[in-house]
Design a protein around this motif. Structure first.
Motif, PDB file in Angstrom:
ATOM      1  N   ARG A 105       0.822  -1.224   0.000  1.00 52.79           N
ATOM      2  CA  ARG A 105       0.000   0.000   0.000  1.00 52.79           C
ATOM      3  C   ARG A 105       0.844   1.257   0.000  1.00 52.79           C
ATOM      4  N   ARG A 106       2.132   1.141   0.383  1.00 57.18           N
ATOM      5  CA  ARG A 106       2.985   2.320   0.499  1.00 57.18           C
ATOM      6  C   ARG A 106       4.081   2.375  -0.553  1.00 57.18           C
ATOM      7  N   GLY A 107       4.416   1.239  -1.163  1.00 62.78           N
ATOM      8  CA  GLY A 107       5.366   1.216  -2.267  1.00 62.78           C
ATOM      9  C   GLY A 107       6.815   1.427  -1.877  1.00 62.78           C
ATOM     10  N   VAL A 108       7.588   1.854  -2.864  1.00 64.56           N
ATOM     11  CA  VAL A 108       9.022   2.082  -2.715  1.00 64.56           C
ATOM     12  C   VAL A 108       9.338   3.456  -3.290  1.00 64.56           C
ATOM     13  N   ALA A 109      10.174   4.206  -2.601  1.00 65.05           N
ATOM     14  CA  ALA A 109      10.600   5.523  -3.072  1.00 65.05           C
ATOM     15  C   ALA A 109      12.116   5.517  -3.232  1.00 65.05           C
ATOM     16  N   ILE A 110      12.583   6.047  -4.360  1.00 62.11           N
ATOM     17  CA  ILE A 110      14.021   6.117  -4.629  1.00 62.11           C
ATOM     18  C   ILE A 110      14.376   7.582  -4.835  1.00 62.11           C
ATOM     19  N   HIS A 111      15.372   8.044  -4.101  1.00 60.86           N
ATOM     20  CA  HIS A 111      15.874   9.411  -4.269  1.00 60.86           C
ATOM     21  C   HIS A 111      17.280   9.331  -4.843  1.00 60.86           C
ATOM     22  N   ARG A 120      24.445  10.192  -4.446  1.00 69.43           N
ATOM     23  CA  ARG A 120      23.750   9.485  -3.366  1.00 69.43           C
ATOM     24  C   ARG A 120      22.437   8.921  -3.888  1.00 69.43           C
ATOM     25  N   VAL A 121      22.222   7.625  -3.620  1.00 68.57           N
ATOM     26  CA  VAL A 121      20.962   6.975  -3.958  1.00 68.57           C
ATOM     27  C   VAL A 121      20.385   6.448  -2.650  1.00 68.57           C
ATOM     28  N   VAL A 122      19.149   6.832  -2.366  1.00 70.91           N
ATOM     29  CA  VAL A 122      18.466   6.386  -1.147  1.00 70.91           C
ATOM     30  C   VAL A 122      17.211   5.630  -1.576  1.00 70.91           C
ATOM     31  N   VAL A 123      17.085   4.399  -1.116  1.00 67.31           N
ATOM     32  CA  VAL A 123      15.920   3.568  -1.427  1.00 67.31           C
ATOM     33  C   VAL A 123      15.141   3.390  -0.132  1.00 67.31           C
ATOM     34  N   ARG A 124      13.863   3.743  -0.170  1.00 61.53           N
ATOM     35  CA  ARG A 124      13.014   3.686   1.029  1.00 61.53           C
ATOM     36  C   ARG A 124      11.857   2.730   0.781  1.00 61.53           C
ATOM     37  N   ASP A 125      11.736   1.737   1.657  1.00 63.02           N
ATOM     38  CA  ASP A 125      10.568   0.867   1.594  1.00 63.02           C
ATOM     39  C   ASP A 125       9.849   0.946   2.927  1.00 63.02           C
ATOM     40  N   TYR A 126       8.718   0.294   3.013  1.00 62.05           N
ATOM     41  CA  TYR A 126       7.885   0.339   4.215  1.00 62.05           C
ATOM     42  C   TYR A 126       7.606  -1.075   4.710  1.00 62.05           C
ATOM     43  N   GLY A 127       8.672  -1.866   4.718  1.00 59.48           N
ATOM     44  CA  GLY A 127       8.570  -3.238   5.178  1.00 59.48           C
ATOM     45  C   GLY A 127       8.859  -3.347   6.656  1.00 59.48           C
TER      46      GLY A 127
END
Length: 175
Positions: A105-111, A120-127
């Protein structure tokens, strides 16, 4: 097995052979990185384009699970020096893990951006996250978080080790 559907058995053998082939390829890549034989090629790679490509592929692969993969990146190229395949593999390993474990429901965000002369690469998940006691060890070959050691979850504990080696090879780090 006597009386078993042969086509089902052959399908299972084919899937297992595919898994073994992928595992062997990853082990060989890790070995080459450790032996420093896979870093000879150096080109300029646009990290923003690379991240967008990885995100597009992850989005396509995860559509059946309904997971959104979003990218927030600078609007200009972000050049880094290296073998184009290696940084892509590093980002891909982290993004695939994020897609595998996130709350759909929240997905993945990549900055993707830069600061202080570094990309800089930041990967954010909601696991469920990784226990603090495991944070350093998840980048060791074959290490898997204890709660995640089921065959159904996929993975073999090599992807993040490869990511760490690639980051180091490119004068970077992963955490």
């Amino acid at each position: 097995q006597p009386g078993a559907d042969v086509s089902v058995q052959l399908g299972r053998i084919e899937r297992e052979a595919g898994r073994l082939e992928a595992l062997i390829a990853q082990v060989l890549r890790l070995s080459r990185l450790d032996a420093a034989t896979e870093h000879a090629r150096r080109d300029v790679v646009d990290l923003v384009a690379l991240v967008r490509d990885v995100a597009r592929d992850a989005q396509f692969e995860s559509e059946s699970g309904g997971i959104e993969v979003e990218v927030d990146a600078v609007n200009e190229p972000l050049p880094v020096s290296g073998d184009p395949d290696l940084p892509q593999s590093a980002v891909e390993n982290v993004v695939r893990n994020a897609v595998r474990y996130t709350d759909a429901r929240r997905g993945v965000a990549i900055h993707c951006g830069s600061g202080g002369g570094r990309a800089r690469v930041v990967v954010r998940d909601y696991g469920p996250g990784v226990p603090e006691s495991e944070l350093e060890r998840i980048f060791e070959p074959f290490h898997r978080v204890a709660d995640d050691r089921t065959r159904a979850s996929g993975g073999n504990g090599i992807g993040l080790a490869i990511t760490a080696r690639i980051a180091a090879e490119h004068s970077g780090s992963v955490s």
